[in-house]
Design an enzyme around this catalytic site. Structure first.
Site, PDB file in Angstrom:
ATOM      1  N   CYS A  74      -7.561   5.366  12.953  1.00  0.00           N
ATOM      2  CA  CYS A  74      -6.526   6.103  13.109  1.00  0.00           C
ATOM      3  C   CYS A  74      -5.581   5.899  14.062  1.00  0.00           C
ATOM      4  O   CYS A  74      -5.841   5.640  15.381  1.00  0.00           O
ATOM      5  CB  CYS A  74      -7.481   7.480  13.688  1.00  0.00           C
ATOM      6  SG  CYS A  74      -6.272   8.988  13.907  1.00  0.00           S
ATOM      7  N   LEU A  75      -4.318   5.869  13.691  1.00  0.00           N
ATOM      8  CA  LEU A  75      -3.093   5.604  14.654  1.00  0.00           C
ATOM      9  C   LEU A  75      -1.949   6.538  14.887  1.00  0.00           C
ATOM     10  O   LEU A  75      -1.130   6.364  15.275  1.00  0.00           O
ATOM     11  CB  LEU A  75      -2.381   4.109  14.082  1.00  0.00           C
ATOM     12  CG  LEU A  75      -3.230   2.905  14.224  1.00  0.00           C
ATOM     13  CD1 LEU A  75      -2.539   1.583  13.455  1.00  0.00           C
ATOM     14  CD2 LEU A  75      -3.477   2.394  15.409  1.00  0.00           C
TER      15      LEU A  75
END
Length: 128
Positions: A74-75
């Site tokens: 998750c960025l």
């Protein structure tokens, strides 16, 4: 003439498409004097550099909530806004240094505490 040259370039590059857009390697992080090593890969999207690519750590798939299905980290909360402010100056090195590295630094200690991952030295002894 220009359309013909462009078509010829696409036909020439077609066999190399996977080499140009798929990348893989190893990343590692040290935690409490132990080395943790993981395989990673990413595929450069068609909309690059406007859209950052998704970094995948298949070994950690399903081990943390800060990961999407398939091992994609998750960025979106922290790295994508930074990326969008710096297009087109950011590249692969920036994504790894400013996206993957902080993610590993935050998540690996939690995974170690939960005993979901082993250091590289213990992984070798378990395999043999």
């Amino acid at each position: 003439m220009c359309k013909q040259l462009l078509k010829q370039a696409f036909v020439t590059l077609a066999p190399y498409k996977t080499l140009l857009f798929r990348w893989s390697g190893k990343c590692w992080v040290y935690h409490e004097m132990q080395k943790y090593e993981f395989q990673f890969n990413f595929e450069i999207p068609i909309t690059y550099p406007v859209t950052p690519f998704e970094i995948v750590l298949p070994e950690l798939d399903g081990k943390t909530v800060k990961m999407y299905r398939g091992g994609k980290i998750c960025l979106s909360a922290h790295f994508k806004p930074l990326w969008s402010k710096n297009v087109p100056r950011f590249g692969v090195a920036h994504a790894l240094a400013l996206g993957l590295a902080p993610w590993l630094a935050a998540e690996v200690p939690n995974l170690v505490d939960a005993k979901l991952i082993l250091p590289k030295t213990e992984q070798k002894s378990v395999e043999t």
